[in-house]
Design a protein around this motif. Structure first.
Motif, short mmCIF file in Angstrom:
data_model
loop_
_atom_site.label_atom_id
_atom_site.label_comp_id
_atom_site.label_asym_id
_atom_site.label_seq_id
_atom_site.Cartn_x
_atom_site.Cartn_y
_atom_site.Cartn_z
N PRO A 187 -32.55 -71.01 -50.23
CA PRO A 187 -31.86 -70.05 -49.39
C PRO A 187 -32.33 -70.17 -47.94
N PRO A 188 -31.41 -70.25 -47.05
CA PRO A 188 -31.72 -70.58 -45.68
C PRO A 188 -32.34 -69.45 -44.90
N TRP A 189 -32.09 -68.18 -45.32
CA TRP A 189 -32.65 -67.10 -44.49
C TRP A 189 -34.17 -67.10 -44.57
N ALA A 190 -34.68 -67.90 -45.47
CA ALA A 190 -36.13 -67.96 -45.57
C ALA A 190 -36.70 -69.01 -44.63
#
Lengths: 438, 519
Positions: A31-34
């Protein structure tokens, strides 16, 4: 009803906290928001760490404080009169003024190399710890109420109540050694807990605002202690001075390192309190409730948590901790009850809790820092003649810099770890670049 | 004005939010950007509006390359933006809000006369009916949105970006907005419209660009089938109806008798509600938002202790119990607004997954939390409910809306339930997650649990309901079968009772007009 024509079961996007989510596409595995930088460089990790930030804040404050010391120092000012003839004189005096003031601060707070024996040399550190003890207790009390969303500024009153009860038990009851001390501690905690619980109760039952309740109960407590000190029960026999008899030896917290130091077992209790509060907040069901109520009372209510009961519980606990600050003053440091027994510990505790970001160990270190300033400030004044007000200004500046990380980041051009990858904040992160492009 | 994006890429660290996006908005057209939550729509809009600087690529206005250092420059270049969450000062008047940031002054005093005049001009021209001296907080949401549009128009915006403008609107207001958009387009403005509601997208757009995971999937004409659009959005064929068998009724029942509630302000919000839900069936409560559905679910959960009547679940009266007891007795509740009532944003995902169970034996031992159990529970739930995240210890607020909702649903559905109450279970959730959540709800029903769904989306009501109860002004207008025609449901939602409608219609509504087609 136009939505009846809609073709898809697509619900309207009411996306409160999802504001940050748009940029974060739903890639299935990673997941990219991480994100953040993929592998942050060592330099990045170093410069974005909170420790570096705190040190930077300290440096910034010492520099600004140093300038203040320099410009208020009489010797420097005299030499400035002929600055253009011999500028070196001014700089020399300035350096001397600032460095000697800071050396005095250090020597007064931590270690005095001029001491004749080891006891004298280490004495400043124990003073720091002694002063820090009530600050840590009261700071913890303020911190837990902050965590549960209550702006408890009533620590002053809670300390005073704790001190009144502890003091009374200490000098008017005469009991065997261990029992007496335990009763003093329990009584002091109860006194503070009642004073704090009163705020929680009134808020829970009537909806009154805790800030107003705290302020008013502070006044009540302050004047209450002044009043009881005029009554015979609290005065020394044959005296009308507003000072209580000394508490029994059996009611005193034993000194930690013998009679050469004021440091007492209260400091050990304070460390235990930090451990206990740390466990309570992070690892207990009570703490879970308290934090939930503090960050989202609505969701807590929906999840079946009794929000108003939570207010009472947390204020009782906060009051009890502040009461312990009163106990450590009465039973450890002062041994008598006076109108000034709480000094300004209750108010400093607010700063301490804020500095410690309402975390138990943060509060502990902030309490030590504040204790060091208190202890060192005296030496700074007596040894170098620095005005006590300047000492206080320097203290406040340090707190100010520590409490305002963005300011320090801007001064030292440190990266902000919370602003990488999170698109909500990336806006600010990109601002400097954009500015440079202009 | 023509807006052109040429291979615009925006990266945040290692994450690419927009991956070489090409987009052309012709003058005088409405261009829709369609995509799931988290597809990168808002990021792209913020790039255009100068809030973000593109990592690569160019933005062209009328063929000229532009670089905006901030929204101010974008505004001066003729780009206006209407945010999803309005940027208005509630206590200011319309004129003050419009003037804000570009106030004209006379000496040191504010000169609002000119602003008022412009507002009236624009208002008359597009039929906005906005009074420049009205205080914003007194205005309905739809009008507030028009104030936002006026703000952009006063600054001579030629390109208007509307970020999910219909999310906050009632169906009526949505239609008005769509009309306004058409008018602005006819006036030569270019509109870039972000949405994931397919109906309105098809209704108003001249061109639709579908974006998925930061990349443009394709640009299609609005005549494309909605199923095609939906599958483009999520990348696979979407099952828009829910497969479910006929209900297998159990003996357990949830029954509400004469439930009434008067609000603190003296308004009757629930008026003698009688409702029975049997084990193994889904009763969907339909109605326009604000007709007592929210209060109904909250009353069931014990959040309105002043309510009168009886709420009986398996022979036990829930009314008068504390919320805690109700939850512990096996009632699962998905609240309407997850960010307010469902989740603690500052808590981690694992903590939110036990928000109402943290003090049960499973997750605590005496006064101590069992953190290991909480963590392994979170890992299991995240896998079972396909919650996409980095780590269970991350704050829940870092998740996208759909994943946040899955956290709530996972928490409520993953324990033995005697009743499930779900309010707007898929609001603000992307299509893929909707399908998933619906399947889960049906699975709970098939396990024999009585299920109450509250939804303002008729599609959702039809997709899930075994029976439909309609609320109007806090009263139950009737309970009808899942094959009731939409028109009849609409009339009931407007205040007609089921009996009245049946009396007026001589032949019973046997013709199944809605359920067969992809509702």
């Amino acid at each position: 009803m136009s939505s009846s024509e809609s073709q898809q079961p697509v619900a309207p996007p009411v996306d409160g906290a999802g504001a940050a989510s748009e940029g974060a596409a739903a890639a299935p595995v990673t997941p990219p928001w991480a994100s953040g930088p993929e592998k942050p460089s060592l330099a990045y990790r170093f410069t974005s760490s909170p420790l570096v930030l705190s040190v930077a804040a300290l440096i910034a404050a010492l520099v600004v404080g140093g300038l203040l010391i320099v410009f208020t120092d009489q010797r420097v000012l005299t030499r400035m009169n002929y600055f253009f003839n011999r500028p070196s004189d001014t700089f020399e005096a300035a350096w001397k003024a600032a460095s000697s003031a800071y050396v005095a601060l250090f020597e007064g707070a931590i270690f005095d190399p001029h001491g004749e024996d080891w006891t004298q040399r280490i004495y400043p550190l124990t003073e720091t710890l002694t002063i820090a003890t009530p600050l840590i207790f009261a700071g913890l009390g303020v911190a837990i109420s902050f965590r549960s969303g209550l702006f408890n500024i009533g620590a002053q009153g809670q300390i005073i109540l704790g001190a009144i009860v502890a003091g009374y038990i200490g000098f008017s009851w005469h009991l065997p050694v261990a029992i007496h001390l335990i009763l003093v501690i329990v009584g002091g905690m109860l006194g503070g807990a009642v004073w704090g619980g009163l705020v929680g109760l009134l808020k829970a039952k009537t909806g009154a605002h805790e800030v107003i309740l705290c302020i008013m109960l502070n006044y009540v407590a302050l004047n209450l202690v002044l009043y009881v000190l005029t009554t015979p029960g609290f005065q020394r026999e044959g005296s009308t001075n507003p000072i209580s008899p000394q508490i029994d030896r059996s009611a005193q917290l034993p000194r930690l390192f013998g009679d050469s130091f004021r440091l007492h077992w209260g400091f050990v209790l304070a460390i235990l309190a930090v451990l206990l509060v740390s466990w309570m907040i992070n690892r207990s069901t009570v703490g879970f409730r308290l934090r939930a109520v503090g960050s989202n009372p609505e969701a807590s209510k929906t999840a079946g948590i009794n929000v108003t009961a939570g207010y009472i519980v947390v204020m009782v606990m906060a009051g009890g901790l502040s009461g312990m600050a009163g106990v450590s003053q009465i039973s450890g440091t002062e041994k008598v009850l006076t109108g000034d027994v709480a000094a300004s510990f209750g108010f400093d505790a607010i700063t301490v809790a804020l500095l410690g970001r309402s975390k138990p160990w943060g509060t502990f270190w902030a309490g030590l820092l504040y204790g060091a300033f208190r202890a060192g400030g005296v030496a700074m004044q007596t040894n170098t003649g620095t005005n006590i007000n300047i000492v206080l200004v320097v203290q406040s500046l340090i707190v100010l810099f520590i409490a305002a990380p963005p300011l320090v980041r801007a001064i030292f051009r440190l990266p902000d770890p919370s602003k990488t990858g999170r698109d909500k904040k990336a806006r600010k992160a990109s601002a400097p670049k954009a500015g440079a492009a202009q | 004005m023509k807006l052109e994006l040429r291979s615009v890429t925006k990266r945040f660290g290692a994450f690419t939010a927009n991956d070489s996006v090409d987009l052309v908005v012709e003058p005088g057209t409405v261009h829709c950007l369609l995509g799931e939550n988290g597809a990168g729509k808002s990021t792209l809009m913020n790039v255009i509006y100068g809030l973000y600087e593109p990592t690569e690529g160019h933005i062209l206005l009328d063929g000229q390359e532009k670089r905006f250092a901030g929204p101010g420059e974008a505004m001066r270049a003729g780009i206006g933006m209407v945010h999803q969450h309005f940027m208005l000062v509630p206590v200011f008047t319309v004129a003050e809000n419009v003037a804000l940031g570009a106030e004209s002054t006379r000496g040191t005093s504010l000169d609002l006369e000119q602003t008022r005049r412009r507002i009236r001009e624009i208002s008359d021209r597009y039929g906005f009916r906005v009074d420049p001296d009205a205080v914003v907080e007194d205005l309905p949401v739809g009008v507030q949105q028009r104030v936002e549009i006026i703000k952009a128009l006063v600054r001579d915006a030629e390109i208007l970006i509307l970020d999910e403008p219909t999310a906050v609107l009632t169906p009526g207001e949505t239609d008005e907005l769509l009309a306004i958009m058409a008018q602005l387009r006819d006036d030569g403005k270019s509109l870039l419209f972000i949405s994931h509601k397919l109906r309105e997208v098809c209704a108003v757009s001249d061109e639709i660009t579908v974006i998925r995971r930061g990349k443009v999937v394709g640009t299609v004409a609005p005549t494309a089938a909605t199923t095609e659009l939906a599958s483009m959005m999520v990348g696979h064929d979407v099952n828009l109806t829910v497969d479910k068998e006929a209900p297998q009724y159990g003996d357990n029942t949830f029954s509400v008798r004469d439930l009434s509630l008067v609000s603190d302000t003296g308004v009757t919000v629930l008026d003698g509600i009688d409702l029975d839900v049997r084990g193994g069936e889904i009763v969907a409560i339909a109605g326009v938002q604000g007709n007592g559905q929210t209060e109904f679910t909250e009353t069931v959960m014990g959040l309105h202790p002043k309510a009168t009547g009886r709420i009986v679940l398996d022979g036990e009266d829930l009314l008068g119990m504390t919320t805690k007891k109700i939850i512990d007795s096996g009632v699962g509740f998905v609240p309407e607004d997850r960010t307010v009532d469902g989740l603690v944003g500052a808590f981690s995902i694992e903590e939110n997954l036990v928000l109402n169970q943290f003090d049960t034996k499973q997750f605590s031992a005496g006064p101590s939390l069992r953190r290991g159990a909480i963590r392994s529970n979170a890992r299991k739930k995240a896998a079972a409910f396909d919650i996409r995240m980095n780590s269970v210890s991350d704050h829940v607020a870092t998740l996208s809306g759909g994943n946040q909702q899955k956290v709530v649903v996972a928490r409520e559905l993953s324990r033995p339930l005697k009743l499930l109450v779900a309010s707007q279970p898929t609001r603000g959730v992307d299509v893929g997650s909707i399908e998933f959540i619906h399947e889960r709800i049906v699975a709970e029903r098939d396990a024999g649990t009585p299920v109450v769904i509250v939804s303002t989306e008729l599609d959702e009501v039809y997709a899930l309901a075994d029976r439909i109860a309609v609320f109007h002004h806090g009263r139950l207008m009737g309970i009808v079968g899942p094959d009731v025609p939409r028109e009849m449901l609409g009339q009931m939602m407007a205040g007609a009772t089921a009996e009245e409608l049946q009396a007026n219609a001589p032949q019973p509504a046997v013709q199944n007009t809605t359920e067969g087609e992809p509702a």
